[in-house]
Design a protein around this motif. Sequence first.
Motif, PDB file in Angstrom:
ATOM      1  N   CYS A   1       0.871  -1.172   0.000  1.00 47.85           N
ATOM      2  CA  CYS A   1       0.000   0.000   0.000  1.00 47.85           C
ATOM      3  C   CYS A   1       0.908   1.221   0.000  1.00 47.85           C
ATOM      4  CB  CYS A   1      -0.912  -0.003   1.204  1.00 47.85           C
ATOM      5  SG  CYS A   1      -1.894   1.504   1.395  1.00 47.85           S
ATOM      6  N   ALA A   2       0.998   1.849  -1.153  1.00 46.52           N
ATOM      7  CA  ALA A   2       1.840   3.030  -1.294  1.00 46.52           C
ATOM      8  C   ALA A   2       1.012   4.272  -1.008  1.00 46.52           C
ATOM      9  CB  ALA A   2       2.408   3.098  -2.703  1.00 46.52           C
ATOM     10  N   THR A   3       1.547   5.145  -0.156  1.00 42.56           N
ATOM     11  CA  THR A   3       0.804   6.336   0.227  1.00 42.56           C
ATOM     12  C   THR A   3       1.473   7.588  -0.319  1.00 42.56           C
ATOM     13  OG1 THR A   3       1.994   6.786   2.290  1.00 42.56           O
ATOM     14  CG2 THR A   3       0.196   5.177   2.384  1.00 42.56           C
ATOM     15  N   SER A   4       0.660   8.611  -0.515  1.00 43.45           N
ATOM     16  CA  SER A   4       1.161   9.931  -0.895  1.00 43.45           C
ATOM     17  C   SER A   4       0.194  10.965  -0.360  1.00 43.45           C
ATOM     18  CB  SER A   4       1.327  10.057  -2.403  1.00 43.45           C
ATOM     19  OG  SER A   4       0.095   9.863  -3.064  1.00 43.45           O
ATOM     20  N   GLY A   5       0.708  12.155  -0.108  1.00 43.73           N
ATOM     21  CA  GLY A   5      -0.150  13.249   0.351  1.00 43.73           C
ATOM     22  C   GLY A   5      -0.431  13.270   1.834  1.00 43.73           C
ATOM     23  N   ILE A   6       0.193  12.353   2.607  1.00 44.00           N
ATOM     24  CA  ILE A   6       0.010  12.351   4.054  1.00 44.00           C
ATOM     25  C   ILE A   6       1.377  12.309   4.733  1.00 44.00           C
ATOM     26  CG2 ILE A   6      -2.242  11.231   4.013  1.00 44.00           C
ATOM     27  CD1 ILE A   6      -0.840   8.606   4.842  1.00 44.00           C
TER      28      ILE A   6
ATOM     29  N   ILE B   1       2.880   9.756  11.168  1.00 47.27           N
ATOM     30  CA  ILE B   1       1.950   9.943  12.278  1.00 47.27           C
ATOM     31  C   ILE B   1       0.711   9.062  12.142  1.00 47.27           C
ATOM     32  CG2 ILE B   1       2.720  12.309  12.670  1.00 47.27           C
ATOM     33  CD1 ILE B   1       0.056  13.231  11.417  1.00 47.27           C
ATOM     34  N   PHE B   2       0.676   8.232  11.105  1.00 53.02           N
ATOM     35  CA  PHE B   2      -0.504   7.408  10.856  1.00 53.02           C
ATOM     36  C   PHE B   2      -0.290   5.964  11.279  1.00 53.02           C
ATOM     37  CE2 PHE B   2      -3.714   9.773   8.495  1.00 53.02           C
ATOM     38  CZ  PHE B   2      -3.039  10.943   8.207  1.00 53.02           C
ATOM     39  N   ASP B   3      -1.297   5.417  11.980  1.00 54.52           N
ATOM     40  CA  ASP B   3      -1.378   3.978  12.159  1.00 54.52           C
ATOM     41  C   ASP B   3      -1.923   3.405  10.852  1.00 54.52           C
ATOM     42  OD1 ASP B   3      -2.715   4.264  15.549  1.00 54.52           O
ATOM     43  OD2 ASP B   3      -0.663   4.395  14.802  1.00 54.52           O
TER      44      ASP B   3
ATOM     45  N   CYS C   1      -6.198  -1.090   2.487  1.00 51.65           N
ATOM     46  CA  CYS C   1      -5.386  -0.495   3.540  1.00 51.65           C
ATOM     47  C   CYS C   1      -6.052   0.785   4.017  1.00 51.65           C
ATOM     48  CB  CYS C   1      -3.946  -0.247   3.097  1.00 51.65           C
ATOM     49  SG  CYS C   1      -3.723   1.020   1.861  1.00 51.65           S
ATOM     50  N   LYS C   2      -5.809   1.075   5.278  1.00 51.03           N
ATOM     51  CA  LYS C   2      -6.383   2.246   5.921  1.00 51.03           C
ATOM     52  C   LYS C   2      -5.306   2.988   6.681  1.00 51.03           C
ATOM     53  CE  LYS C   2      -8.670   2.513   9.900  1.00 51.03           C
ATOM     54  NZ  LYS C   2      -9.705   2.402  10.964  1.00 51.03           N
ATOM     55  N   ALA C   3      -5.324   4.288   6.547  1.00 50.95           N
ATOM     56  CA  ALA C   3      -4.446   5.167   7.327  1.00 50.95           C
ATOM     57  C   ALA C   3      -5.308   5.936   8.312  1.00 50.95           C
ATOM     58  CB  ALA C   3      -3.703   6.120   6.409  1.00 50.95           C
ATOM     59  N   PHE C   4      -4.869   5.967   9.581  1.00 46.60           N
ATOM     60  CA  PHE C   4      -5.674   6.609  10.624  1.00 46.60           C
ATOM     61  C   PHE C   4      -4.776   7.320  11.611  1.00 46.60           C
ATOM     62  CE2 PHE C   4      -9.232   7.342  13.295  1.00 46.60           C
ATOM     63  CZ  PHE C   4      -8.793   7.186  14.602  1.00 46.60           C
TER      64      PHE C   4
ATOM     65  N   GLU D   1      -8.745   9.905   8.475  1.00 46.71           N
ATOM     66  CA  GLU D   1      -8.851   8.502   8.058  1.00 46.71           C
ATOM     67  C   GLU D   1      -8.937   8.443   6.540  1.00 46.71           C
ATOM     68  OE1 GLU D   1     -11.651   6.009  10.238  1.00 46.71           O
ATOM     69  OE2 GLU D   1     -12.342   5.172   8.345  1.00 46.71           O
ATOM     70  N   TYR D   2      -8.132   7.570   5.967  1.00 42.35           N
ATOM     71  CA  TYR D   2      -8.101   7.412   4.514  1.00 42.35           C
ATOM     72  C   TYR D   2      -8.053   5.932   4.163  1.00 42.35           C
ATOM     73  CZ  TYR D   2      -6.581  12.267   4.919  1.00 42.35           C
ATOM     74  OH  TYR D   2      -6.494  13.597   5.243  1.00 42.35           O
ATOM     75  N   TRP D   3      -8.698   5.598   3.037  1.00 43.04           N
ATOM     76  CA  TRP D   3      -8.750   4.219   2.566  1.00 43.04           C
ATOM     77  C   TRP D   3      -8.232   4.131   1.132  1.00 43.04           C
ATOM     78  CZ3 TRP D   3     -10.651  -0.043   5.293  1.00 43.04           C
ATOM     79  CH2 TRP D   3     -11.291   0.239   6.503  1.00 43.04           C
TER      80      TRP D   3
END
Length: 116
Positions: free
Chosen positions: A22-27, A31-33, A93-96, A104-106
């Motif tokens: 799960c690749a993330t961007s923009g956060i 600091i995210f679980d 995947c979820k970022a919280f 919260e993002y999915w």
Amino acid sequence: QVQLVESGGGLVQSGGSLRLSCATSGINFNIFDMSWFRQAPGKEREWVAQITAGGRTNYADSSKDRFTISRTPKTVYLQMDNLRPEDTGVYYCKAFTTFGGRSEYWGQGTQVTVSS
């Protein structure tokens, strides 16, 4: 713009392995679980595993001892071994975080199919 993009799903035989990413961007990833969920056809979405911002891991009973969650800067992984047909579903995947306010993002999900 926040994006969570899952990849790595596919079709595998029972007993096989897959590694989801799960690749993330923009956060501010640090600091995210991060968690993985899955949803089988006709069933509710269920939690699979979590890794906190500090690196602590937690697993559902169904995934304990078979799945491993890990994280590197901006990406979270789910190594799935000894897969079973009941692991079939769409994995999300979820970022919280509650740091600085609740966020919260999915992701959009990736399909995992385990054949018997």
